[in-house]
Design a protein around this motif. Structure first.
Motif, PDB file in Angstrom:
ATOM      1  N   GLY A   8      23.259 -11.968   8.239  1.00 50.57           N
ATOM      2  CA  GLY A   8      23.195 -13.023   7.282  1.00 50.57           C
ATOM      3  C   GLY A   8      22.611 -14.435   7.915  1.00 50.57           C
ATOM      4  O   GLY A   8      22.069 -14.117   9.018  1.00 50.57           O
ATOM      5  N   GLY A   9      22.958 -15.646   7.305  1.00 49.19           N
ATOM      6  CA  GLY A   9      22.445 -16.571   7.804  1.00 49.19           C
ATOM      7  C   GLY A   9      23.490 -17.611   7.888  1.00 49.19           C
ATOM      8  O   GLY A   9      24.136 -17.813   6.752  1.00 49.19           O
ATOM      9  N   THR A  10      23.758 -18.367   8.842  1.00 48.18           N
ATOM     10  CA  THR A  10      24.739 -19.640   8.652  1.00 48.18           C
ATOM     11  C   THR A  10      24.318 -20.752   7.935  1.00 48.18           C
ATOM     12  O   THR A  10      23.229 -21.103   7.578  1.00 48.18           O
ATOM     13  N   SER A  11      25.348 -21.521   7.400  1.00 45.05           N
ATOM     14  CA  SER A  11      25.136 -22.651   6.685  1.00 45.05           C
ATOM     15  C   SER A  11      25.556 -23.913   7.359  1.00 45.05           C
ATOM     16  O   SER A  11      26.951 -23.550   7.865  1.00 45.05           O
ATOM     17  N   GLU A  12      25.066 -25.074   7.340  1.00 40.85           N
ATOM     18  CA  GLU A  12      25.776 -26.155   7.796  1.00 40.85           C
ATOM     19  C   GLU A  12      26.124 -27.322   6.586  1.00 40.85           C
ATOM     20  O   GLU A  12      25.096 -27.646   6.007  1.00 40.85           O
ATOM     21  N   SER A  19      24.659 -28.136   1.426  1.00 39.50           N
ATOM     22  CA  SER A  19      24.480 -27.634   2.754  1.00 39.50           C
ATOM     23  C   SER A  19      23.190 -27.183   3.193  1.00 39.50           C
ATOM     24  O   SER A  19      22.364 -27.095   1.948  1.00 39.50           O
ATOM     25  N   ILE A  20      22.763 -26.829   4.306  1.00 42.60           N
ATOM     26  CA  ILE A  20      21.365 -26.588   4.867  1.00 42.60           C
ATOM     27  C   ILE A  20      21.791 -25.023   5.126  1.00 42.60           C
ATOM     28  O   ILE A  20      22.547 -24.807   6.073  1.00 42.60           O
ATOM     29  N   THR A  21      20.926 -24.199   4.605  1.00 41.94           N
ATOM     30  CA  THR A  21      20.853 -22.892   5.049  1.00 41.94           C
ATOM     31  C   THR A  21      19.415 -22.215   5.377  1.00 41.94           C
ATOM     32  O   THR A  21      18.530 -23.096   5.319  1.00 41.94           O
ATOM     33  N   ASN A  22      19.497 -21.020   5.683  1.00 44.40           N
ATOM     34  CA  ASN A  22      18.020 -20.244   5.591  1.00 44.40           C
ATOM     35  C   ASN A  22      17.974 -19.098   4.479  1.00 44.40           C
ATOM     36  O   ASN A  22      19.035 -18.898   3.969  1.00 44.40           O
ATOM     37  N   HIS A  23      17.103 -18.631   4.751  1.00 38.34           N
ATOM     38  CA  HIS A  23      16.631 -17.539   3.604  1.00 38.34           C
ATOM     39  C   HIS A  23      17.168 -16.068   4.119  1.00 38.34           C
ATOM     40  O   HIS A  23      16.951 -15.025   3.435  1.00 38.34           O
ATOM     41  N   SER A  24      17.952 -15.911   5.386  1.00 39.22           N
ATOM     42  CA  SER A  24      18.405 -14.743   5.881  1.00 39.22           C
ATOM     43  C   SER A  24      19.395 -13.839   4.298  1.00 39.22           C
ATOM     44  O   SER A  24      20.342 -14.628   4.144  1.00 39.22           O
ATOM     45  N   THR A  25      18.972 -12.662   4.238  1.00 44.94           N
ATOM     46  CA  THR A  25      19.892 -11.983   3.312  1.00 44.94           C
ATOM     47  C   THR A  25      20.911 -11.027   4.007  1.00 44.94           C
ATOM     48  O   THR A  25      21.921 -10.563   3.515  1.00 44.94           O
ATOM     49  N   GLN A  50      27.103 -15.327   1.360  1.00 46.86           N
ATOM     50  CA  GLN A  50      25.983 -15.179   0.711  1.00 46.86           C
ATOM     51  C   GLN A  50      25.149 -13.974   1.134  1.00 46.86           C
ATOM     52  O   GLN A  50      24.530 -13.230   0.224  1.00 46.86           O
ATOM     53  N   ALA A  51      25.488 -13.237   2.143  1.00 47.09           N
ATOM     54  CA  ALA A  51      24.724 -11.990   2.743  1.00 47.09           C
ATOM     55  C   ALA A  51      25.336 -10.777   2.113  1.00 47.09           C
ATOM     56  O   ALA A  51      26.685 -10.627   1.636  1.00 47.09           O
ATOM     57  N   VAL A  52      24.328  -9.821   1.818  1.00 50.58           N
ATOM     58  CA  VAL A  52      24.848  -8.457   1.376  1.00 50.58           C
ATOM     59  C   VAL A  52      25.854  -7.670   2.760  1.00 50.58           C
ATOM     60  O   VAL A  52      25.579  -8.048   3.674  1.00 50.58           O
ATOM     61  N   ARG A  53      26.595  -7.015   2.213  1.00 49.16           N
ATOM     62  CA  ARG A  53      27.413  -6.446   3.237  1.00 49.16           C
ATOM     63  C   ARG A  53      27.630  -4.717   3.123  1.00 49.16           C
ATOM     64  O   ARG A  53      27.513  -4.540   1.667  1.00 49.16           O
ATOM     65  N   PRO A  54      27.970  -3.962   3.983  1.00 42.63           N
ATOM     66  CA  PRO A  54      28.290  -2.758   3.752  1.00 42.63           C
ATOM     67  C   PRO A  54      29.685  -2.512   2.850  1.00 42.63           C
ATOM     68  O   PRO A  54      30.399  -3.376   2.655  1.00 42.63           O
ATOM     69  N   LEU A  60      35.296  -0.035   9.273  1.00 44.51           N
ATOM     70  CA  LEU A  60      34.539  -1.265   9.127  1.00 44.51           C
ATOM     71  C   LEU A  60      35.632  -2.398   8.844  1.00 44.51           C
ATOM     72  O   LEU A  60      36.394  -2.521   8.085  1.00 44.51           O
ATOM     73  N   THR A  61      35.248  -3.434   9.605  1.00 45.53           N
ATOM     74  CA  THR A  61      35.890  -4.887   9.664  1.00 45.53           C
ATOM     75  C   THR A  61      35.034  -5.810   9.377  1.00 45.53           C
ATOM     76  O   THR A  61      34.202  -6.069  10.278  1.00 45.53           O
ATOM     77  N   ILE A  62      35.331  -6.441   8.267  1.00 47.19           N
ATOM     78  CA  ILE A  62      34.441  -7.591   7.758  1.00 47.19           C
ATOM     79  C   ILE A  62      35.137  -8.963   8.602  1.00 47.19           C
ATOM     80  O   ILE A  62      36.272  -9.297   8.220  1.00 47.19           O
ATOM     81  N   VAL A  63      34.500  -9.907   9.137  1.00 48.83           N
ATOM     82  CA  VAL A  63      34.815 -11.361   9.605  1.00 48.83           C
ATOM     83  C   VAL A  63      33.953 -12.242   8.864  1.00 48.83           C
ATOM     84  O   VAL A  63      32.698 -12.316   9.203  1.00 48.83           O
ATOM     85  N   PRO A  64      34.352 -12.983   7.929  1.00 47.11           N
ATOM     86  CA  PRO A  64      33.561 -14.025   7.215  1.00 47.11           C
ATOM     87  C   PRO A  64      33.600 -15.074   8.021  1.00 47.11           C
ATOM     88  O   PRO A  64      34.510 -15.722   8.460  1.00 47.11           O
ATOM     89  N   ILE A  65      32.249 -15.902   7.962  1.00 50.32           N
ATOM     90  CA  ILE A  65      31.893 -17.152   8.393  1.00 50.32           C
ATOM     91  C   ILE A  65      31.091 -18.051   7.660  1.00 50.32           C
ATOM     92  O   ILE A  65      30.602 -17.481   6.972  1.00 50.32           O
ATOM     93  N   GLU A  66      30.978 -19.310   8.008  1.00 53.54           N
ATOM     94  CA  GLU A  66      29.938 -19.869   7.078  1.00 53.54           C
ATOM     95  C   GLU A  66      29.234 -20.850   8.343  1.00 53.54           C
ATOM     96  O   GLU A  66      27.995 -20.444   8.121  1.00 53.54           O
TER      97      GLU A  66
END
Length: 256
Positions: A8-12, A19-25, A50-54, A60-66
């Motif tokens: 995915g892509g980080t946001s600031e 926020s400022i981010t990028n287009h990574s899906t 914002q990113a897609v995920r399995p 599978l362990t999901i760790v969310p960040i921004e």
């Protein structure tokens, strides 16, 4: 294997609503994770809202960040808990984060107040003074939950983020590290050269070098570069994922 993947892509944050981010899906990271999971490996997946995920599953362990700071803290926490067999760093990390935001009027007021302290400065003195003044203005605390839109110009101060890829080898010396490098509109020769430089600088085992202009839907040309300079090319996200999984598995088996 125990695999950690960033995607995915980080946001600031600018304020609480912008926020400022990028287009990574995160689509490529998702497919890489799914390919590892299909092979029976455990995956810790660090990603953004914002990113897609399995799909949720047992291994599978999901760790969310921004933000990039969130990412750094999450990785350090994971690295303290686990010695991963491989770290796949496919996340598009923001190069800069917001330092402060000022209206045109606020900026001019602060800078003018500093400039009046000078009397007939030389060009070099003026440059040094401006560098110091901008550094001090950049430290202005932004405490507004939503910045008013009444100003004609909004000045956004950005400061460089730490390079996450630079800490991976230090924190996970045993891991097979796969980094990613995205360029735009370059020759294949330059793409490989830049990829090798990133690999050597950050002590990676592999770098997946790709060019944004060759990415359209599922079509995604990627060049996997290893530490000896050997390259392998894939033409789709699924092929890239298989290439990465196969090479990581082979290297892991050879290390045992």
């Amino acid at each position: 294997m125990n695999i950690l993947i960033t995607a995915g892509g980080t946001s600031e944050k600018i304020d609480n609503v912008r926020s400022i981010t990028n287009h990574s899906t995160g689509r490529l990271g998702k497919i890489i994770a799914e390919t590892f999971l299909a092979q029976g490996h455990h995956v810790t997946y660090v990603t953004t809202a914002q990113a897609v995920r399995p799909a949720e599953q047992e291994k599978l362990t999901i760790v969310p960040i921004e933000t990039t700071k969130d990412l750094q803290e999450a990785l350090l926490e994971q690295f303290d808990q686990t010695a991963f067999d491989s770290v796949i760093h496919s996340m598009a990390v923001s190069d800069f984060t917001t330092e402060t935001t000022l209206s045109e009027e606020e900026f001019i007021e602060q800078l003018s107040a500093k400039l009046v302290e000078l009397e007939q400065p030389t060009k070099q003195q003026l440059k040094e003074f401006l560098h110091q003044g901008l550094a001090e203005i950049g430290e202005t605390v932004q405490d507004q939950k939503k910045i008013p839109s009444k100003t004609d110009r909004l000045l956004l101060f950005l400061k460089k983020n730490p390079k996450i890829i630079a800490m991976l080898r230090e924190k996970q010396p045993q891991a097979i590290v796969v980094g990613f490098k995205l360029l735009v509109g370059v020759s294949e020769e330059e793409l490989i050269q830049v990829g090798q430089t990133i690999l050597e600088k950050n002590h990676c085992d592999f770098i997946l070098a790709n060019d944004l202009e060759t990415i359209q839907g599922d079509q995604h040309k990627g060049i996997l570069i290893d530490a000896t300079g050997q390259t392998q090319t894939a033409q789709t996200k699924a092929e890239i994922a298989r290439l990465i999984v196969e090479n990581v598995e082979n290297k892991w088996r050879n290390k045992k």
